[in-house]
Design an enzyme around this catalytic site. Structure first.
Site, PDB file in Angstrom:
ATOM      1  CB  THR A   1      71.130  33.866  51.619  1.00  0.00           C
ATOM      2  OG1 THR A   1      71.729  32.684  52.183  1.00  0.00           O
ATOM      3  CG2 THR A   1      71.694  35.090  52.315  1.00  0.00           C
ATOM      4  CG  ASP A   2      68.155  31.378  47.398  1.00  0.00           C
ATOM      5  OD1 ASP A   2      67.113  31.724  48.013  1.00  0.00           O
ATOM      6  OD2 ASP A   2      68.407  31.708  46.231  1.00  0.00           O
ATOM      7  CB  CYS A   3      73.283  28.858  50.755  1.00  0.00           C
ATOM      8  SG  CYS A   3      73.997  30.485  50.587  1.00  0.00           S
ATOM      9  CE1 TYR A   4      75.706  29.850  56.353  1.00  0.00           C
ATOM     10  CE2 TYR A   4      75.889  30.431  54.026  1.00  0.00           C
ATOM     11  CZ  TYR A   4      76.441  29.892  55.177  1.00  0.00           C
ATOM     12  OH  TYR A   4      77.710  29.383  55.161  1.00  0.00           O
ATOM     13  N   PRO A   5      68.960  30.054  55.081  1.00  0.00           N
ATOM     14  CG  PRO A   5      67.657  28.124  55.111  1.00  0.00           C
ATOM     15  CD  PRO A   5      69.058  28.590  54.932  1.00  0.00           C
TER      16      PRO A   5
END
Lengths: 401, 135
Positions: free
Chosen positions: A137-141
Protein backbone atom coordinates in the site's frame (compact mmCIF):
# COMPACT_ATOMS: atom_id res chain seq x y z
CA UNK A 1 -17.23 -17.98 56.26
CA UNK A 2 -14.07 -16.56 54.60
CA UNK A 3 -13.51 -13.99 51.88
CA UNK A 4 -10.88 -13.99 49.14
CA UNK A 5 -9.34 -10.86 50.73
CA UNK A 6 -8.99 -12.66 54.08
CA UNK A 7 -7.35 -15.64 52.35
CA UNK A 8 -4.97 -13.29 50.50
CA UNK A 9 -3.98 -11.66 53.80
CA UNK A 10 -3.16 -15.11 55.15
CA UNK A 11 -1.13 -15.89 51.99
CA UNK A 12 0.83 -12.63 52.37
CA UNK A 13 1.59 -13.37 56.02
CA UNK A 14 2.60 -16.95 55.14
CA UNK A 15 -0.22 -18.46 57.21
CA UNK A 16 -2.50 -19.79 54.46
CA UNK A 17 -3.05 -23.55 54.41
CA UNK A 18 -3.04 -24.97 50.90
CA UNK A 19 -3.68 -28.57 49.83
CA UNK A 20 -3.94 -30.16 46.40
CA UNK A 21 -7.24 -31.60 45.17
CA UNK A 22 -5.85 -35.08 45.95
CA UNK A 23 -4.60 -34.18 49.43
CA UNK A 24 -7.93 -32.59 50.38
CA UNK A 25 -9.69 -35.95 49.92
CA UNK A 26 -7.56 -37.47 52.68
CA UNK A 27 -7.85 -34.38 54.91
CA UNK A 28 -11.66 -34.48 54.77
CA UNK A 29 -11.68 -38.24 55.46
CA UNK A 30 -9.58 -37.64 58.57
CA UNK A 31 -11.12 -34.46 60.03
CA UNK A 32 -14.50 -34.06 58.34
CA UNK A 33 -15.91 -31.13 56.36
CA UNK A 34 -16.43 -28.63 59.21
CA UNK A 35 -12.97 -28.76 60.74
CA UNK A 36 -11.17 -28.95 57.38
CA UNK A 37 -13.13 -25.99 55.97
CA UNK A 38 -11.93 -23.88 58.90
CA UNK A 39 -8.32 -25.04 58.54
CA UNK A 40 -7.79 -25.05 54.76
CA UNK A 41 -7.76 -21.85 52.68
CA UNK A 42 -6.90 -22.95 49.16
CA UNK A 43 -7.24 -26.19 47.16
CA UNK A 44 -5.14 -26.43 44.01
CA UNK A 45 -6.51 -28.29 40.97
CA UNK A 46 -4.69 -29.08 37.74
CA UNK A 47 -4.73 -30.80 34.38
CA UNK A 48 -2.24 -31.54 31.59
CA UNK A 49 -3.28 -32.81 28.19
CA UNK A 50 -3.79 -32.08 24.49
CA UNK A 51 -5.99 -28.99 24.14
CA UNK A 52 -6.65 -28.33 20.46
CA UNK A 53 -8.20 -24.85 20.65
CA UNK A 54 -4.92 -23.43 21.93
CA UNK A 55 -2.97 -20.80 20.06
CA UNK A 56 -0.92 -17.65 20.24
CA UNK A 57 -1.15 -14.14 18.92
CA UNK A 58 1.98 -12.08 18.52
CA UNK A 59 3.28 -8.79 17.20
CA UNK A 60 6.46 -8.95 15.13
CA UNK A 61 7.41 -5.23 15.11
CA UNK A 62 7.65 -3.05 12.00
CA UNK A 63 10.17 -3.86 9.27
CA UNK A 64 11.89 -1.11 7.26
CA UNK A 65 10.26 -0.29 4.92
CA UNK A 66 6.90 -1.26 6.44
CA UNK A 67 4.87 -4.29 5.33
CA UNK A 68 1.17 -4.93 5.96
CA UNK A 69 0.53 -8.61 6.66
CA UNK A 70 -3.20 -8.18 7.36
CA UNK A 71 -4.90 -9.65 4.30
CA UNK A 72 -1.58 -11.13 3.18
CA UNK A 73 0.11 -14.43 4.02
CA UNK A 74 2.58 -15.53 6.70
CA UNK A 75 4.27 -18.73 7.86
CA UNK A 76 6.39 -19.37 10.94
CA UNK A 77 8.77 -22.31 10.40
CA UNK A 78 6.59 -23.16 7.37
CA UNK A 79 3.43 -23.41 9.48
CA UNK A 80 0.74 -20.98 8.25
CA UNK A 81 -0.29 -18.16 10.58
CA UNK A 82 -3.57 -16.29 10.41
CA UNK A 83 -2.97 -12.85 8.92
CA UNK A 84 -6.39 -11.27 9.19
CA UNK A 85 -5.61 -8.54 11.71
CA UNK A 86 -3.59 -5.31 11.58
CA UNK A 87 -0.26 -4.88 9.79
CA UNK A 88 2.05 -6.94 12.02
CA UNK A 89 -0.25 -8.91 14.33
CA UNK A 90 -0.33 -12.63 13.57
CA UNK A 91 -2.13 -15.57 15.12
CA UNK A 92 -1.08 -19.20 15.10
CA UNK A 93 -3.27 -22.15 16.07
CA UNK A 94 -2.02 -25.42 17.56
CA UNK A 95 -3.58 -27.49 14.74
CA UNK A 96 -2.04 -25.53 11.83
CA UNK A 97 0.05 -27.64 9.43
CA UNK A 98 2.73 -26.82 6.85
CA UNK A 99 1.38 -26.89 3.27
CA UNK A 100 3.97 -29.60 2.57
CA UNK A 101 2.51 -31.99 5.19
CA UNK A 102 0.87 -34.92 3.34
CA UNK A 103 -1.96 -35.02 5.94
CA UNK A 104 -3.82 -38.33 5.68
CA UNK A 105 -2.99 -38.87 2.00
CA UNK A 106 -0.42 -41.31 3.35
CA UNK A 107 -2.72 -42.97 5.86
CA UNK A 108 -2.43 -42.72 8.78
CA UNK A 109 -0.65 -39.36 8.66
CA UNK A 110 2.11 -38.67 11.20
CA UNK A 111 1.52 -34.95 11.69
CA UNK A 112 5.02 -34.70 13.10
CA UNK A 113 5.17 -30.89 13.14
CA UNK A 114 2.42 -28.30 13.38
CA UNK A 115 1.33 -25.16 15.20
CA UNK A 116 1.66 -26.77 18.63
CA UNK A 117 5.29 -27.66 17.88
CA UNK A 118 6.01 -24.08 16.70
CA UNK A 119 4.65 -22.74 20.00
CA UNK A 120 6.75 -25.26 21.95
CA UNK A 121 9.87 -24.35 19.92
CA UNK A 122 9.35 -20.65 20.63
CA UNK A 123 8.99 -21.34 24.35
CA UNK A 124 12.17 -23.47 24.21
CA UNK A 125 14.00 -20.33 23.02
CA UNK A 126 14.40 -21.22 19.32
CA UNK A 127 14.50 -18.59 16.60
CA UNK A 128 12.28 -19.61 13.66
CA UNK A 129 12.05 -18.41 10.05
CA UNK A 130 9.14 -16.05 9.37
CA UNK A 131 8.11 -15.69 5.74
CA UNK A 132 5.42 -13.22 4.83
CA UNK A 133 3.80 -11.52 1.87
CA UNK A 134 1.72 -8.36 1.71
CA UNK A 135 -0.02 -6.71 -1.20
CA UNK A 136 1.67 -3.32 -0.76
CA UNK A 137 0.00 0.00 0.00
CA UNK A 138 1.14 3.60 -0.09
CA UNK A 139 1.90 3.53 3.64
CA UNK A 140 3.08 -0.12 3.73
CA UNK A 141 5.02 -0.42 0.43
CA UNK A 142 6.92 -3.64 1.10
CA UNK A 143 5.48 -6.87 -0.34
CA UNK A 144 7.70 -9.63 1.03
CA UNK A 145 9.57 -10.33 4.24
CA UNK A 146 12.00 -13.01 5.47
CA UNK A 147 13.15 -12.87 9.08
CA UNK A 148 14.46 -15.12 11.83
CA UNK A 149 12.40 -14.47 14.90
CA UNK A 150 12.29 -15.71 18.48
CA UNK A 151 9.93 -15.14 21.37
CA UNK A 152 11.97 -12.30 22.87
CA UNK A 153 12.09 -10.50 19.48
CA UNK A 154 8.31 -10.24 19.47
CA UNK A 155 6.59 -7.29 21.12
CA UNK A 156 3.75 -9.26 22.60
CA UNK A 157 3.42 -13.04 22.47
CA UNK A 158 0.28 -14.22 24.20
CA UNK A 159 -1.09 -17.72 24.64
CA UNK A 160 -4.83 -17.41 24.13
CA UNK A 161 -6.67 -20.72 24.28
CA UNK A 162 -10.34 -20.45 23.61
CA UNK A 163 -11.23 -23.92 24.81
CA UNK A 164 -9.31 -25.67 27.61
CA UNK A 165 -10.06 -27.61 30.78
CA UNK A 166 -13.05 -29.64 29.57
CA UNK A 167 -15.22 -30.51 32.52
CA UNK A 168 -15.34 -34.30 32.17
CA UNK A 169 -14.82 -36.12 28.86
CA UNK A 170 -15.82 -39.12 26.78
CA UNK A 171 -14.22 -42.54 27.09
CA UNK A 172 -13.49 -43.47 23.49
CA UNK A 173 -13.88 -47.03 22.15
CA UNK A 174 -14.07 -48.61 18.70
CA UNK A 175 -16.83 -51.12 17.90
CA UNK A 176 -15.73 -51.61 14.29
CA UNK A 177 -13.59 -54.49 12.95
CA UNK A 178 -10.70 -52.18 11.94
CA UNK A 179 -8.21 -49.92 13.73
CA UNK A 180 -9.25 -46.26 13.80
CA UNK A 181 -7.06 -43.18 14.32
CA UNK A 182 -8.78 -40.46 16.33
CA UNK A 183 -8.04 -37.38 18.43
CA UNK A 184 -8.42 -39.77 21.38
CA UNK A 185 -5.52 -41.81 19.98
CA UNK A 186 -5.38 -45.19 18.26
CA UNK A 187 -8.48 -47.26 18.98
CA UNK A 188 -8.18 -50.99 18.43
CA UNK A 189 -11.02 -52.97 16.80
CA UNK A 190 -13.87 -54.54 18.71
CA UNK A 191 -13.37 -52.64 21.95
CA UNK A 192 -9.66 -53.53 22.08
CA UNK A 193 -8.85 -50.51 24.23
CA UNK A 194 -10.48 -47.43 25.75
CA UNK A 195 -9.05 -43.90 25.84
CA UNK A 196 -10.01 -41.22 28.34
CA UNK A 197 -8.87 -37.64 28.87
CA UNK A 198 -9.45 -35.99 32.23
CA UNK A 199 -7.46 -35.63 35.42
CA UNK A 200 -10.62 -36.74 37.30
CA UNK A 201 -10.48 -35.67 40.96
CA UNK A 202 -7.61 -33.26 40.18
CA UNK A 203 -9.37 -31.59 37.23
CA UNK A 204 -10.27 -27.89 37.82
CA UNK A 205 -13.93 -27.79 36.78
CA UNK A 206 -14.74 -31.13 38.44
CA UNK A 207 -13.76 -29.51 41.76
CA UNK A 208 -15.98 -26.48 41.18
CA UNK A 209 -18.79 -28.12 39.22
CA UNK A 210 -21.17 -25.14 39.17
CA UNK A 211 -18.49 -22.48 38.59
CA UNK A 212 -19.10 -20.83 41.95
CA UNK A 213 -15.48 -19.68 42.48
CA UNK A 214 -13.91 -19.96 39.01
CA UNK A 215 -15.02 -17.03 36.85
CA UNK A 216 -13.82 -14.44 34.35
CA UNK A 217 -10.67 -12.90 35.79
CA UNK A 218 -9.66 -15.85 37.98
CA UNK A 219 -5.87 -15.94 38.19
CA UNK A 220 -4.40 -19.31 37.29
CA UNK A 221 -1.26 -21.32 36.47
CA UNK A 222 -0.97 -21.44 32.68
CA UNK A 223 2.00 -23.14 31.05
CA UNK A 224 4.20 -22.30 34.04
CA UNK A 225 3.25 -18.60 34.14
CA UNK A 226 0.48 -16.72 35.90
CA UNK A 227 -2.44 -16.36 33.52
CA UNK A 228 -6.16 -15.68 33.73
CA UNK A 229 -9.53 -17.12 32.84
CA UNK A 230 -10.53 -14.80 29.97
CA UNK A 231 -14.05 -16.06 29.32
CA UNK A 232 -15.90 -19.36 29.29
CA UNK A 233 -14.58 -21.61 26.55
CA UNK A 234 -16.15 -22.43 23.20
CA UNK A 235 -18.60 -25.37 23.31
CA UNK A 236 -19.37 -24.51 26.96
CA UNK A 237 -22.37 -26.67 27.74
CA UNK A 238 -23.39 -26.33 31.39
CA UNK A 239 -26.96 -27.68 31.10
CA UNK A 240 -26.07 -31.40 30.79
CA UNK A 241 -27.15 -34.23 33.10
CA UNK A 242 -25.47 -33.96 36.51
CA UNK A 243 -25.21 -36.00 39.69
CA UNK A 244 -26.89 -34.92 42.95
CA UNK A 245 -23.68 -33.09 43.81
CA UNK A 246 -23.85 -31.15 40.55
CA UNK A 247 -21.02 -33.02 38.82
CA UNK A 248 -21.65 -33.42 35.08
CA UNK A 249 -21.96 -36.98 33.78
CA UNK A 250 -20.79 -36.00 30.28
CA UNK A 251 -18.51 -33.29 28.82
CA UNK A 252 -19.88 -29.92 30.04
CA UNK A 253 -18.14 -26.64 30.92
CA UNK A 254 -14.99 -25.26 29.30
CA UNK A 255 -12.70 -22.25 29.88
CA UNK A 256 -10.92 -19.72 27.67
CA UNK A 257 -7.48 -18.96 29.10
CA UNK A 258 -4.91 -16.25 28.51
CA UNK A 259 -1.32 -15.64 29.62
CA UNK A 260 2.07 -14.24 28.66
CA UNK A 261 3.85 -16.82 26.46
CA UNK A 262 7.22 -15.19 27.18
CA UNK A 263 6.98 -16.31 30.82
CA UNK A 264 5.98 -19.91 30.08
CA UNK A 265 8.08 -23.09 30.33
CA UNK A 266 8.69 -25.94 27.89
CA UNK A 267 7.68 -28.64 30.35
CA UNK A 268 4.12 -27.30 30.50
CA UNK A 269 3.61 -26.62 26.77
CA UNK A 270 4.46 -29.62 24.61
CA UNK A 271 4.00 -30.07 20.85
CA UNK A 272 1.79 -33.10 20.24
CA UNK A 273 1.15 -35.40 17.25
CA UNK A 274 -1.87 -37.66 17.02
CA UNK A 275 -1.27 -40.28 14.33
CA UNK A 276 -3.98 -40.12 11.67
CA UNK A 277 -5.56 -37.05 13.27
CA UNK A 278 -3.32 -34.00 13.48
CA UNK A 279 -0.92 -31.80 15.40
CA UNK A 280 -1.85 -30.02 18.61
CA UNK A 281 -0.47 -28.63 21.86
CA UNK A 282 -0.52 -30.20 25.32
CA UNK A 283 -1.08 -27.57 27.97
CA UNK A 284 -0.56 -27.55 31.72
CA UNK A 285 -3.19 -25.63 33.70
CA UNK A 286 -3.61 -25.17 37.44
CA UNK A 287 -6.53 -23.38 39.09
CA UNK A 288 -6.76 -22.46 42.78
CA UNK A 289 -10.07 -22.81 44.56
CA UNK A 290 -10.59 -20.54 47.57
CA UNK A 291 -12.28 -22.40 50.43
CA UNK A 292 -14.85 -19.72 51.23
CA UNK A 293 -17.31 -22.07 52.94
CA UNK A 294 -18.12 -25.71 53.71
CA UNK A 295 -20.04 -26.26 50.47
CA UNK A 296 -17.07 -25.25 48.35
CA UNK A 297 -14.80 -27.48 50.40
CA UNK A 298 -17.19 -30.43 50.05
CA UNK A 299 -17.05 -30.04 46.27
CA UNK A 300 -13.24 -30.11 46.21
CA UNK A 301 -13.25 -33.30 48.27
CA UNK A 302 -14.73 -35.21 45.33
CA UNK A 303 -13.07 -38.54 44.53
CA UNK A 304 -12.41 -40.35 41.27
CA UNK A 305 -14.99 -43.03 42.12
CA UNK A 306 -17.72 -40.36 42.34
CA UNK A 307 -17.06 -39.00 38.85
CA UNK A 308 -18.49 -40.94 35.89
CA UNK A 309 -17.63 -40.60 32.23
CA UNK A 310 -19.64 -41.83 29.24
CA UNK A 311 -18.33 -44.60 26.96
CA UNK A 312 -18.75 -43.47 23.35
CA UNK A 313 -18.18 -45.40 20.13
CA UNK A 314 -15.77 -43.40 17.94
CA UNK A 315 -16.36 -45.69 14.95
CA UNK A 316 -20.04 -44.74 14.63
CA UNK A 317 -21.80 -42.64 17.27
CA UNK A 318 -19.14 -39.92 17.50
CA UNK A 319 -18.55 -39.21 13.78
CA UNK A 320 -22.29 -39.42 13.10
CA UNK A 321 -23.10 -37.07 16.06
CA UNK A 322 -25.44 -39.65 17.59
CA UNK A 323 -26.00 -39.08 21.29
CA UNK A 324 -25.47 -42.74 22.13
CA UNK A 325 -23.75 -43.63 25.37
CA UNK A 326 -22.72 -47.28 25.73
CA UNK A 327 -22.43 -47.01 29.50
CA UNK A 328 -20.71 -45.12 32.29
CA UNK A 329 -17.47 -45.83 34.15
CA UNK A 330 -15.83 -43.86 36.93
CA UNK A 331 -12.34 -42.39 37.02
CA UNK A 332 -11.12 -44.79 39.71
CA UNK A 333 -11.85 -47.63 37.29
CA UNK A 334 -10.38 -45.73 34.34
CA UNK A 335 -7.16 -44.89 36.18
CA UNK A 336 -6.76 -48.52 37.37
CA UNK A 337 -5.86 -49.52 33.79
CA UNK A 338 -8.87 -51.75 33.05
CA UNK A 339 -12.60 -51.23 32.81
CA UNK A 340 -15.24 -53.87 32.55
CA UNK A 341 -17.96 -53.32 30.01
CA UNK A 342 -20.51 -55.81 28.75
CA UNK A 343 -18.61 -58.65 30.45
CA UNK A 344 -15.38 -57.69 28.63
CA UNK A 345 -12.22 -56.38 30.25
CA UNK A 346 -10.90 -53.41 28.28
CA UNK A 347 -7.44 -51.88 28.91
CA UNK A 348 -7.56 -48.10 29.41
CA UNK A 349 -5.09 -45.38 28.51
CA UNK A 350 -5.23 -41.71 29.44
CA UNK A 351 -4.33 -38.85 27.12
CA UNK A 352 -4.27 -36.59 30.13
CA UNK A 353 -1.12 -37.00 32.24
CA UNK A 354 -2.08 -37.50 35.87
CA UNK A 355 1.59 -37.35 36.90
CA UNK A 356 2.00 -33.92 35.29
CA UNK A 357 -1.33 -32.66 36.68
CA UNK A 358 -0.20 -33.70 40.16
CA UNK A 359 3.09 -31.81 39.65
CA UNK A 360 1.21 -28.66 38.60
CA UNK A 361 -1.11 -28.85 41.61
CA UNK A 362 1.99 -29.04 43.85
CA UNK A 363 3.75 -26.23 41.96
CA UNK A 364 0.74 -23.94 42.39
CA UNK A 365 0.58 -24.92 46.07
CA UNK A 366 4.27 -23.93 46.38
CA UNK A 367 3.59 -20.58 44.73
CA UNK A 368 0.87 -19.86 47.30
CA UNK A 369 3.00 -21.04 50.22
CA UNK A 370 5.95 -18.94 49.01
CA UNK A 371 3.65 -15.88 48.71
CA UNK A 372 4.31 -15.69 44.95
CA UNK A 373 0.64 -16.12 44.09
CA UNK A 374 -2.39 -14.44 45.59
CA UNK A 375 -5.95 -15.17 44.54
CA UNK A 376 -7.99 -12.86 42.34
CA UNK A 377 -11.65 -12.00 42.70
CA UNK A 378 -13.56 -12.99 39.53
CA UNK A 379 -15.04 -9.99 37.70
CA UNK A 380 -17.70 -11.95 35.84
CA UNK A 381 -19.47 -15.30 36.14
CA UNK A 382 -19.49 -18.32 33.86
CA UNK A 383 -22.97 -19.48 32.73
CA UNK A 384 -23.96 -22.30 35.05
CA UNK A 385 -26.32 -25.30 34.95
CA UNK A 386 -29.50 -23.24 35.35
CA UNK A 387 -28.56 -20.49 32.83
CA UNK A 388 -30.15 -22.10 29.78
CA UNK A 389 -26.85 -21.64 27.93
CA UNK A 390 -26.14 -24.57 25.62
CA UNK A 391 -23.88 -25.91 22.89
CA UNK A 392 -25.96 -26.65 19.82
CA UNK A 393 -25.13 -28.46 16.56
CA UNK A 394 -24.72 -26.71 13.19
CA UNK A 395 -27.82 -25.88 11.18
CA UNK A 396 -26.61 -26.32 7.62
CA UNK A 397 -29.54 -24.49 6.00
CA UNK A 398 -29.87 -24.88 2.26
CA UNK A 399 -26.16 -24.62 1.45
CA UNK A 400 -25.20 -26.99 -1.38
CA UNK A 401 -22.12 -29.15 -0.94
CA UNK B 1 26.40 -71.09 20.33
CA UNK B 2 23.77 -68.63 19.26
CA UNK B 3 21.02 -66.91 21.22
CA UNK B 4 18.13 -65.26 19.48
CA UNK B 5 14.71 -63.88 20.32
CA UNK B 6 11.88 -64.66 17.92
CA UNK B 7 8.15 -64.08 17.94
CA UNK B 8 6.12 -67.06 16.73
CA UNK B 9 2.65 -66.33 15.35
CA UNK B 10 0.56 -69.50 15.38
CA UNK B 11 -2.47 -69.82 13.09
CA UNK B 12 -5.63 -71.06 14.81
CA UNK B 13 -5.20 -74.64 13.56
CA UNK B 14 -1.66 -74.97 14.93
CA UNK B 15 -2.34 -73.72 18.44
CA UNK B 16 -2.94 -77.21 19.79
CA UNK B 17 0.23 -78.76 18.33
CA UNK B 18 3.23 -79.29 20.66
CA UNK B 19 5.60 -77.42 18.34
CA UNK B 20 7.81 -75.80 20.94
CA UNK B 21 8.40 -79.17 22.62
CA UNK B 22 9.77 -80.38 19.30
CA UNK B 23 12.29 -77.55 19.22
CA UNK B 24 13.91 -79.07 22.27
CA UNK B 25 13.42 -82.75 21.50
CA UNK B 26 14.15 -82.92 17.76
CA UNK B 27 16.50 -79.97 17.33
CA UNK B 28 18.27 -79.93 20.70
CA UNK B 29 17.55 -76.27 21.39
CA UNK B 30 17.32 -74.64 24.78
CA UNK B 31 14.39 -72.31 24.88
CA UNK B 32 12.96 -69.79 27.27
CA UNK B 33 9.38 -68.58 26.85
CA UNK B 34 9.30 -64.85 27.53
CA UNK B 35 5.70 -64.23 26.64
CA UNK B 36 2.83 -66.46 25.62
CA UNK B 37 -0.67 -65.72 24.43
CA UNK B 38 -2.11 -68.98 23.25
CA UNK B 39 -5.82 -69.60 23.46
CA UNK B 40 -7.84 -72.37 21.81
CA UNK B 41 -9.55 -71.31 18.57
CA UNK B 42 -7.56 -68.07 18.34
CA UNK B 43 -4.30 -67.04 16.73
CA UNK B 44 -1.47 -67.56 19.22
CA UNK B 45 1.66 -65.56 19.95
CA UNK B 46 4.83 -66.80 21.60
CA UNK B 47 7.96 -64.79 22.32
CA UNK B 48 10.84 -67.22 22.83
CA UNK B 49 14.56 -66.99 23.31
CA UNK B 50 16.36 -69.84 21.53
CA UNK B 51 19.83 -71.11 22.27
CA UNK B 52 21.75 -73.61 20.15
CA UNK B 53 24.22 -73.87 17.28
CA UNK B 54 23.61 -71.71 14.21
CA UNK B 55 22.63 -74.84 12.29
CA UNK B 56 20.25 -76.11 14.96
CA UNK B 57 18.50 -72.72 15.10
CA UNK B 58 18.11 -72.47 11.31
CA UNK B 59 16.79 -76.05 11.00
CA UNK B 60 14.34 -75.53 13.84
CA UNK B 61 12.95 -72.29 12.39
CA UNK B 62 12.63 -73.93 8.97
CA UNK B 63 10.60 -76.72 10.56
CA UNK B 64 8.41 -74.25 12.49
CA UNK B 65 7.69 -72.29 9.32
CA UNK B 66 6.75 -75.50 7.50
CA UNK B 67 4.04 -75.88 10.16
CA UNK B 68 2.51 -72.56 8.98
CA UNK B 69 3.86 -70.62 11.96
CA UNK B 70 5.04 -67.13 11.06
CA UNK B 71 8.46 -66.35 12.51
CA UNK B 72 9.29 -62.72 13.31
CA UNK B 73 12.91 -62.20 14.34
CA UNK B 74 13.41 -59.50 16.97
CA UNK B 75 15.88 -57.48 14.98
CA UNK B 76 14.14 -54.20 15.70
CA UNK B 77 14.80 -52.35 18.90
CA UNK B 78 12.40 -50.08 20.75
CA UNK B 79 13.59 -47.49 23.22
CA UNK B 80 11.92 -44.90 25.41
CA UNK B 81 13.11 -41.32 25.73
CA UNK B 82 12.16 -40.52 29.32
CA UNK B 83 12.74 -36.79 28.74
CA UNK B 84 10.02 -36.69 26.10
CA UNK B 85 7.55 -38.93 27.95
CA UNK B 86 4.81 -37.08 29.85
CA UNK B 87 3.45 -40.28 31.48
CA UNK B 88 0.06 -40.04 29.79
CA UNK B 89 -0.47 -43.86 29.48
CA UNK B 90 -1.73 -43.80 25.86
CA UNK B 91 0.81 -46.52 25.02
CA UNK B 92 0.00 -48.66 28.06
CA UNK B 93 -3.43 -49.76 26.84
CA UNK B 94 -2.12 -50.54 23.34
CA UNK B 95 1.00 -52.59 24.15
CA UNK B 96 0.13 -56.25 23.39
CA UNK B 97 2.72 -57.66 25.80
CA UNK B 98 2.43 -55.28 28.78
CA UNK B 99 5.97 -54.03 28.13
CA UNK B 100 4.70 -50.57 29.01
CA UNK B 101 3.41 -50.36 32.54
CA UNK B 102 2.03 -47.59 34.70
CA UNK B 103 3.38 -47.37 38.23
CA UNK B 104 0.15 -46.98 40.20
CA UNK B 105 1.85 -44.97 42.98
CA UNK B 106 3.93 -42.45 41.02
CA UNK B 107 1.84 -42.47 37.83
CA UNK B 108 5.03 -42.95 35.81
CA UNK B 109 5.12 -45.13 32.71
CA UNK B 110 7.93 -47.69 32.69
CA UNK B 111 9.26 -49.58 29.68
CA UNK B 112 10.19 -53.20 30.39
CA UNK B 113 12.38 -54.06 27.45
CA UNK B 114 12.46 -57.80 28.14
CA UNK B 115 8.73 -58.02 27.45
CA UNK B 116 8.85 -55.98 24.22
CA UNK B 117 8.22 -57.75 20.92
CA UNK B 118 9.01 -54.61 18.86
CA UNK B 119 5.60 -54.48 17.19
CA UNK B 120 5.94 -50.69 17.01
CA UNK B 121 2.38 -49.71 18.03
CA UNK B 122 3.75 -47.48 20.83
CA UNK B 123 5.89 -45.58 18.31
CA UNK B 124 2.81 -44.84 16.22
CA UNK B 125 0.67 -44.02 19.25
CA UNK B 126 2.96 -41.81 21.35
CA UNK B 127 1.81 -38.19 20.86
CA UNK B 128 5.18 -36.88 22.09
CA UNK B 129 7.64 -38.93 20.03
CA UNK B 130 9.00 -40.56 23.18
CA UNK B 131 9.06 -44.12 21.76
CA UNK B 132 11.65 -44.84 19.07
CA UNK B 133 12.28 -47.80 16.82
CA UNK B 134 15.70 -48.62 15.42
CA UNK B 135 16.59 -51.35 12.94
Amino acid sequence: MKTIQEINEKIRSGKAVTLTAEEIVQAVKKDGIKKTARRVDVVTTATFGPMCSSGIYFNIGHATPRIKLGGGKATLNDVPCYAGFAAIDLQLGANALPDSDPRNSIYPGKFAYGGGHVIADLVAGKKLPLKAEGYGTDCYPRTSLHALIGLQDMNEAVLFNFRNCYQNYNVAVNSSPKVIYTYMGILMPEFGNAAFCSAGQLSPLLNDPLYSTIGIGTKIFLGGAQGYVAWWGTQHNPGVARTEKGVPKVPAGTLALIGNLKEMESRWLVGTSMTGYGATLSVGVGIPIPILNEDILAQTAIEDREISAPIVDYAHAYPETKNEVLGYVNYAQLKSGTIEWNGKKIPTGSLSSIRKAREIAHELKNWVEQKKFVLSEPVGTIPSADSGYRFHPLKQGNAKE
Amino acid sequence: MKRMKVVLHFPKESVDKPLVYKLAKDFGLFFNILKAEVKPEEEGLLLVELEGSEEQCQEALKYIESQRVRVQPLSKDISMDKKKCVDCTVCVSLCPTQALEKDQTTGEVNFIKEKCIACGICVKACPYGAMRITF
